[in-house]
Structures are given as structure tokens and as C-alpha cells.
Design a protein around this motif. Structure first.
Motif, short mmCIF file in Angstrom:
data_model
loop_
_atom_site.label_atom_id
_atom_site.label_comp_id
_atom_site.label_asym_id
_atom_site.label_seq_id
_atom_site.Cartn_x
_atom_site.Cartn_y
_atom_site.Cartn_z
N UNK A 393 0.79 -1.23 0.00
CA UNK A 393 0.00 0.00 0.00
C UNK A 393 0.82 1.28 0.00
N UNK A 394 2.12 1.21 0.13
CA UNK A 394 2.92 2.43 0.02
C UNK A 394 3.09 2.86 -1.43
N UNK A 395 2.78 1.95 -2.39
CA UNK A 395 2.95 2.27 -3.80
C UNK A 395 2.26 3.56 -4.24
N UNK A 396 0.97 3.75 -3.94
CA UNK A 396 0.31 5.00 -4.34
C UNK A 396 0.92 6.23 -3.68
N UNK A 397 1.45 6.09 -2.47
CA UNK A 397 2.09 7.23 -1.81
C UNK A 397 3.41 7.56 -2.50
N UNK A 398 4.17 6.53 -2.91
CA UNK A 398 5.38 6.79 -3.68
C UNK A 398 5.06 7.55 -4.96
N UNK A 399 3.99 7.15 -5.63
CA UNK A 399 3.59 7.81 -6.87
C UNK A 399 3.30 9.29 -6.64
N UNK A 400 2.82 9.62 -5.45
CA UNK A 400 2.47 11.00 -5.12
C UNK A 400 3.66 11.78 -4.56
N UNK A 401 4.84 11.14 -4.51
CA UNK A 401 6.03 11.83 -4.03
C UNK A 401 6.19 11.88 -2.53
N UNK A 402 5.45 11.03 -1.80
CA UNK A 402 5.54 11.01 -0.34
C UNK A 402 6.69 10.09 0.08
N UNK A 403 7.58 10.54 0.96
CA UNK A 403 8.62 9.64 1.48
C UNK A 403 7.99 8.42 2.15
N UNK A 404 8.57 7.26 1.96
CA UNK A 404 7.98 6.02 2.47
C UNK A 404 9.06 5.12 3.07
N UNK A 405 8.63 4.32 4.03
CA UNK A 405 9.46 3.25 4.56
C UNK A 405 8.53 2.21 5.15
N UNK A 406 9.11 1.17 5.73
CA UNK A 406 8.29 0.13 6.33
C UNK A 406 9.09 -1.12 6.61
N UNK A 407 8.41 -2.10 7.17
CA UNK A 407 9.03 -3.36 7.59
C UNK A 407 8.26 -4.53 7.01
N UNK A 408 8.96 -5.63 6.77
CA UNK A 408 8.29 -6.87 6.39
C UNK A 408 9.18 -8.04 6.75
#
Length: 508
Positions: A393-408
Motif C-alpha cells: 500500500x505504500x505504492x500509491x504514496x510513492x507515486x504522489x512523491x511522499x517519502x515512504x518506509x516500512x518493515x516486512x
């Protein structure tokens, strides 16, 4: 949880180091709560609370006929109610919004495949059409089946055997169907479990099923050698429109122009209850959101439980598409948590600086990655960069230029020998052997990564909830990731304002 001796040894040692009796300071009212502190918030995240949430989600799924929590189902609607009711019980700390979304979805399915009377492990494809055939020969397709000329004329009336890769599933089976194939079987192009995916929507294409790379290559080799390999298959799915909701909880503390946003998808596939994928991420967020309600933050903190991720990140995409550019610019960082308790786990942090996979995120993605790296390193825990490919779900935020991170902790990828040496488990096996299957229940969860990742989430919330020192400012030029899908024009919407003590909760 699957028992791996070496992993259990790490678990016991790790839990002993991280356990503490420290508790948040008492508070006399919401507006007089103490400013969030890292160690007390981290220490308030306990495995028993994470597991209680996971068990609740399993019980919700198993109380329904299809025993899943797929978007639009009774199981998912009750999951939404569970998150909403739990957040409401915290009082007036969060404003809770339910964002409705409707899409086509598979509510239930079954799949069976055999060759020469021998059953093979198989999977179905989202929006694949129903089909049954008996004792129909397999025919090899050349060059991945991406071009019409790759499909031999002999496929007419038979089943096309196609390798995954290079082009879409739709393109492959469209080409095979045009030459008269009655069905298609796609086998994986890597040692990453059974081929599966989505066809993107309801269609009139031929039925399709998936196989592992090893099984597909073995069958293809027999066909290439001149053997007649007869196959039988039965693929069935019930597809209809489903409506459910994103659950979005926004703290009434903090600067609404500097938002820390955390998300996890709350839906499962139709094949099982989805307790690692993604009850684990959902419960990690809920447990942290509950613990945070005892504290005040300088930044506004927003949590989301997305729907329809399994249909193509649709819930998160809907949120981004219906948000104004101005509101998206207020999000300093989006953090995503999808599958944080895989039974054959590794500890992964999204590779935002591109050091492992050479795909970088907007400025700040690298800073957040280092925050997690430093925290795990301080616990003497080894981490690896996980592919920053927008798969969750971070994909759409990346497309909008939002910095992203997370764990898996891994999905259908295969564990390496190096990872086995570090974490235990089984090299050459998927990180989650029950990925997208009925076995993804509470017993599928690895306890150590579940708790340590929950605590890591709390650390990020305490850090950025308190200060953005050292974190780059959001600029219009920060978008460095090209869009992977068309983003529709966004509707206007009013930004949220800080107003301690106001309670605005929508009825489900």
C-alpha cells in the motif's frame, strides 16, 4: 507458529532483552498528557496484545461461511467494525473516518490440477474464469507467450503451458485463447512458490491456473521430449461487487501540517483468514495506536487500515486519488507494515536509499530506513533491505512523491542460506509457506518478529511524533518515483484541524 530451534533461541534471548516493566506516565486529561517518550512507548508493546488482536481477527474470519476477510465480505466488514470499535473505546484521542470503496472481488474459489493422474499444487488467478477440463494434452508455448507468434497452432483444443515473465498474464492467455487453447497453466519464473496474481478485472478469457517453477519445468521437459502429457483441471471462483471501508484514525494532537502516516491492509485473499497477511501488520498498528493514546505528540499521527489491497492496492490508491495535493504534501512520511510475522522470516526494511535494489524513494525514505536500521542494530539484530517496488500500500504514496518506509518479514520469496544462518528456519523454502492459503491463521505467526516489529513501529511513532529533526522538508520536487499506474484527478477536501477534545466518529 512453525517451530525452528535456532529461531526459537533468538526469540527467547530477544524477548528477554526487550522486556521492561516501564509504563507511560499517568495523565489527568487528554490535553495534559505527557509528550510521547520512546522507551516507555516501545516497552508498552507486548506480544500478548498483538496475539489477542490476531486471534480476534481469526475468530472474525472463521465465524463466516468462507472463513476469510476478503474485501466486501462479512469477514472484512466485521474486521472494519473491530478496528473502529477498538479505536472508539480509547475515548476522544482519534477522529475516525470510514472511507467507502466498492470494487469487483473474488469472494470464494477452488482450484485443482493434475497431470497423468498425479495431483499438483496449484493456485488460481484473481478474476480468472471458471473452467473444467479432463484428460486434455499440455502444449508448450515458446518465448513466454507474449507475442501471438509464440503460440503454436497445436495449442487449439489443448491446454497451453506458459512460463511467467516479461508481459502480463492477460497478454499471455489472450494470445493462447486466440489460437484456440481451452485453458492455460502458467508456471513461475523463479523459485518463489506457485505462480499467481491478478488479471485486473472481470474478463472473458480462458481459464488459467498456476504452478511452481519446478513443476512447470518438469512438465515442459516431458512435453518437449515428445511425451503426451494429459492434464485435468477444475478452477472455480465466485466474483461480484463488494463494498467495504478504509479505517482512518487521526490524532487530535499534533501539527496537521506535519503528519506521520502509518498504514497496513486489513483485508485477506479469499483462500484464508489472512492472519500474517495482513492481520500481523494490522495488529501491529492497532496495538501501537492504543498505546499512543496515553501520550501527546508534536506531529499529527494518522493510522490507516486499508481495504482491497489484495485486489491491487485499491483502498490506499483511492485515498491518495481523493486527497488534495496540498493535503498529501502535509504527510512528512508514510510507513507501511505488511506481513511482519512470517513463519520462515527474515527482518526486512524497505530499501529506500537504493543501496540493495537501486530504487530510491523520495527524500526522507532513506532517513526513515536508517532510523529502523539503527534501532535493530542497537538490539544486535541483523536486517536486510527489502525490495522497494511498491508491491504493497505504500505504492500509491510513492507515486504522489511522499517519502515512504516500512518493515516486512517476507511473503512468497525464498529464504537464503545466509538468512537461515542468522535467523534459523529453512533455506530454499518460502518466507511464508502458507502465503495466500487457508493455513495463514494464528498458528502461522512467528512470535519473535511479530513483537520486535511491533516495538520498532512504536519507536518510529515516538521519534517522529516528537520531532522531525534531521528529516528533510517536503518539497514539490521531492517526487522521484515514476507512477506505475494512472492516477486520476483528485477531488478537493478540507484539511483536518487540531482540536483536542472533539469527537467525530462515523457510524459503520
Amino acid at each position: 507458529m512453525k517451530g525452528f530451534n535456532s529461531a526459537m533461541a533468538i526469540t527467547a534471548a530477544g524477548l528477554l532483552v526487550m522486556t521492561s516493566s516501564a509504563e507511560p506516565l499517568p495523565r489527568s486529561s487528554k490535553c495534559e498528557s505527557p509528550l510521547v517518550q520512546d522507551k516507555p512507548l516501545v516497552d508498552s508493546i507486548h506480544l500478548k496484545d498483538l496475539l489477542k488482536c490476531a486471534q480476534d481477527l481469526e475468530d472474525i474470519a472463521y465465524a463466516t461461511p468462507y472463513r476469510n476477510r476478503v474485501h466486501g465480505s462479512e469477514g472484512h466488514k466485521n474486521s472494519v467494525k473491530y478496528f473502529k470499535d477498538t479505536l472508539e473505546a480509547l475515548g476522544d484521542y482519534y477522529t475516525i473516518e470510514l472511507q467507502e470503496y466498492t470494487t469487483e472481488v473474488t469472494f470464494g474459489s477452488s482450484r485443482v490440477f493434475s497431470a497423468d493422474g498425479i495431483d499438483f499444487a496449484t493456485d488460481s488467478f484473481e478474476y480468472g474464469n471458471n473452467g473444467t477440463w479432463t484428460d486434455v494434452p499440455l502444449v508448450n508455448v515458446a518465448n513466454l507467450g507474449c507475442n501471438p507468434e509464440d503460440i503454436p497452432d497445436s495449442v487449439a483444443g489443448n491446454v497451453a503451458l506458459i512460463a511467467r515473465g516479461s508481459c502480463t498474464f492477460v497478454q499471455k492467455i489472450t494470445n493462447a485463447g486466440a489460437k484456440g487453447a481451452v485453458a492455460a497453466i502458467i508456471y513461475n519464473n523463479a523459485e518463489a512458490g506457485i505462480a499467481a496474481g491478478t488479471l485486473g478485472g472481470v474478463n472473458d478469457l480462458i481459464p488459467v491456473g498456476g504452478l511452481t517453477r519446478a513443476d512447470g519445468l518438469a512438465l515442459a521437459a516431458r512435453v518437449e521430449a515428445g511425451e503426451t502429457v494429459t492434464s485435468s483441471g477444475d478452477y472455480w471462483a465466485y466474483v461480484d461487487f463488494g463494498t467495504s471501508h478504509n479505517v482512518i484514525a487521526t490524532s487530535k494532537y499534533g501539527d496537521p501540517n506535519n503528519v506521520l502516516f502509518l498504514g497496513a491492509h486489513s483485508d485477506s485473499v479469499d483462500k484464508g483468514p489472512g492472519i500474517n497477511d495482513n492481520g500481523s501488520g494490522s495488529c501491529g498498528l492497532l496495538t501501537v495506536a492504543k498505546a499512543l493514546s496515553k501520550w501527546r505528540t508534536n506531529s499529527q499521527v494518522k493510522f490507516a487500515w486499508w481495504t482491497a489491497e489484495e485486489e491491487g492496492l485499491l483502498g490506499a490508491e483511492h485515498f491518495v486519488e481523493t486527497s488534495t495535493a496540498a493535503d498529501l504534501a502535509k504527510i512528512r512520511l508514510y510507513l507501511n507494515f505488511d506481513m511482519i510475522a512470517s513463519p520462515n522470516y527474515y527482518l526486512g526494511i524497505y530499501d529506500g536509499d537504493g543501496s540493495r535494489y537501486n530504487i530510491t524513494g523520495p527524500p526522507g525514505s532513506d532517513v526513515a530506513e536508517k532510523l529502523f536500521e539503527d534501532w535493530f542494530d542497537a538490539k544486535n539484530l541483523t536486517t536486510f533491505g527489502s525490495e522497494f517496488n511498491g508491491r504493497s500500500d505504500y505504492g500509491p504514496f510513492l507515486d504522489a512523491g511522499v517519502p515512504c518506509s516500512g518493515l516486512d518479514t517476507g511473503a512468497d520469496g525464498v529464504k537464503t542460506e545466509e538468512e537461515m544462518t542468522i535467523y534459523g528456519g529453512i533455506a530454499g523454502e518460502p518466507y511464508d509457506q502458507n502465503y495466500h492459503d487457508a493455513g495463514d491463521n494464528v498458528s502461522n505467526l512467528a512470535l519473535f518478529p511479530f513483537e520486535v516489529n511491533g516495538k520498532a513501529i512504536a519507536h518510529a511513532v515516538a521519534t517522529y511524533g516528537k520531532s522531525w529533526e534531521g528529516f528533510p522538508a517536503r518539497l514539490a520536487s521531492n517526487s522521484t518515483i515514476p507512477a506505475r499506474r494512472h492516477v486520476h484527478a483528485r477531488e478537493s477536501g478540507a484539511s483536518k484541524r487540531h482540536n483536542c477534545g472533539v469527537n467525530e466518529v462515523l457510524d459503520y
